[in-house]
Design an enzyme around this catalytic site. Structure first.
Site, PDB file in Angstrom:
ATOM      1  N   GLY A 295      -1.501  -2.003   6.107  1.00 13.33           N
ATOM      2  CA  GLY A 295      -1.249  -3.054   7.016  1.00 13.33           C
ATOM      3  C   GLY A 295      -2.676  -4.022   6.756  1.00 13.33           C
ATOM      4  O   GLY A 295      -3.121  -4.010   5.579  1.00 13.33           O
TER       5      GLY A 295
ATOM      6  N   ARG B 228     -12.036  -9.410  -3.277  1.00 16.81           N
ATOM      7  CA  ARG B 228     -11.667  -9.034  -1.854  1.00 16.81           C
ATOM      8  C   ARG B 228     -11.523  -7.380  -1.720  1.00 16.81           C
ATOM      9  O   ARG B 228     -10.714  -6.872  -2.486  1.00 16.81           O
ATOM     10  CB  ARG B 228     -10.372  -9.660  -1.197  1.00 16.81           C
ATOM     11  N   VAL B 229     -11.915  -6.912  -0.949  1.00 16.88           N
ATOM     12  CA  VAL B 229     -11.848  -5.288  -0.947  1.00 16.88           C
ATOM     13  C   VAL B 229     -11.151  -4.782   0.494  1.00 16.88           C
ATOM     14  O   VAL B 229     -11.597  -5.698   1.484  1.00 16.88           O
ATOM     15  CB  VAL B 229     -13.229  -4.536  -1.044  1.00 16.88           C
ATOM     16  N   GLY B 230     -10.147  -4.376   0.604  1.00 13.51           N
ATOM     17  CA  GLY B 230      -9.312  -3.910   1.704  1.00 13.51           C
ATOM     18  C   GLY B 230      -9.891  -2.560   2.368  1.00 13.51           C
ATOM     19  O   GLY B 230     -10.980  -2.083   2.162  1.00 13.51           O
TER      20      GLY B 230
ATOM     21  N   THR C 169       0.887  -1.213  -0.071  1.00 14.52           N
ATOM     22  CA  THR C 169      -0.047  -0.007   0.043  1.00 14.52           C
ATOM     23  C   THR C 169       0.955   1.238   0.052  1.00 14.52           C
ATOM     24  O   THR C 169       1.934   1.106   0.547  1.00 14.52           O
ATOM     25  CB  THR C 169      -1.060   0.090   1.115  1.00 14.52           C
TER      26      THR C 169
ATOM     27  N   GLY D 133      -5.965  -5.035   6.441  1.00 15.95           N
ATOM     28  CA  GLY D 133      -7.010  -4.356   5.931  1.00 15.95           C
ATOM     29  C   GLY D 133      -8.180  -4.925   6.729  1.00 15.95           C
ATOM     30  O   GLY D 133      -9.178  -4.305   7.367  1.00 15.95           O
TER      31      GLY D 133
END
Ligand code: ASP
Length: 286
Positions: free
Chosen positions: A208, A185-187, A157, A210
């Site tokens: 870090g 997947r969404v963080g 990130t 999520g």
């Protein structure tokens, strides 16, 4: 107290297990990104443009897990999340699970400027990009050979918080997510309040785990500590303490308050950061 109007910028290159020998080049990347944003602020540009430019510099640097060089999901594909937000107006834009976009943070900015919606995901994000004539690239062009080879744990990130000469604060966060994530997947990064948030008190970008960051709404939690009177450094540490205590997770965050003071904290092994305060000196830390 008269608030100072000193500008400031801070960027992070992701928190996690980064090998010591990888740190110098990552810190160089943070320096370049901080300077790219700083140049804009120095020329009278906005915090929003500065945060976007710094995030783009990090997305384009294959060393970081965002844009080119993003980590791969379980299917060996790149799926990216990004968000951008302006503190004064609370305007925000975000994209999640996007493929074939070289600079997801730029697309997030376009979502914000368009104003109809706040977060587009997957196919819908690509449809939006096509409708506004946003350039696409082949999804494969974002995969770098070392990523394909490694395909092992990698946190990353990138993020930037900037405060311009008018005192406006903006934040941008962009990520390839976590390695081997399941498709779709969404963080935390594109979720406003979780990985990215800015308001009248300051701006925060997180990195870090999520799933842990979302559970404590970490970016907003850190700003609530500022609101209660904590200095940025203390607010950052307090937010990480809440994360560790409530979720057992690991993460890092960067923060700038409304007076231009900078803070950051992490409970990961490392987190490369670069920041510039009103004296124009670049500071690097890990
Ligand atoms: N926070 C990002 C995510 O969970 C990953 C990272 O920062 O390493 O998507």
């Amino acid at each position: 107290m008269t608030p100072n109007l000193y500008p400031a910028i801070i960027v992070h290159g992701g928190a996690g297990r980064i090998r010591a020998e990888e740190m110098p080049s990552r810190l160089d990347g943070c320096q370049d990104a901080a300077l790219a944003g700083w140049k804009i602020i120095q020329q009278g540009g906005s915090a929003l443009d500065a945060a976007e430019a710094a995030a783009v510099a990090l997305e384009d640097n294959p060393l970081f897990n965002a844009g080119t060089g993003s980590t791969l999901n379980r299917l060996g594909q790149v799926e990216m999340d990004a968000a951008i937000m302006e503190g004064e107006t609370l305007r925000a834009g975000a994209v999640a699970v996007v493929q074939g976009i070289k600079n997801p943070v730029k697309l997030a900015r376009r979502v914000m400027e368009d104003g109809r919606h706040l977060l587009f995901a997957g196919e819908g994000a690509l449809l939006f990009a096509r409708q506004i004539g946003f350039p696409e690239c082949s999804p494969e062009s974002l995969i770098i050979e070392s990523e394909r080879k490694r395909w092992q744990e990698k946190h990353g990130t990138v993020g930037c918080v900037a405060r311009d000469a008018e005192g406006k604060i903006a934040v941008a966060t962009s990520t390839g997510g976590i390695l081997n994530k399941l498709p779709g997947r969404v963080g935390d990064s594109p979720l406003i309040g979780c990985g990215t948030y800015a308001n009248d008190y300051g701006g925060v970008s997180c990195t870090g785990q999520g799933e842990a960051i979302v559970r404590i709404v970490m970016a907003k939690t850190a700003l609530d500590f500022l609101k209660e009177g904590a200095e940025p450094r203390a607010a950052a540490h307090q937010a990480i303490a809440v994360l560790a205590q409530k979720t057992g997770g690991t993460a890092g965050l960067i923060i700038i308050d409304r007076r231009g003071n900078i803070g950051y904290a992490r409970n990961t092994e490392r987190m490369p950061v670069g920041f510039i305060r009103s004296d124009g000196q670049v500071h690097l830390d890990s």
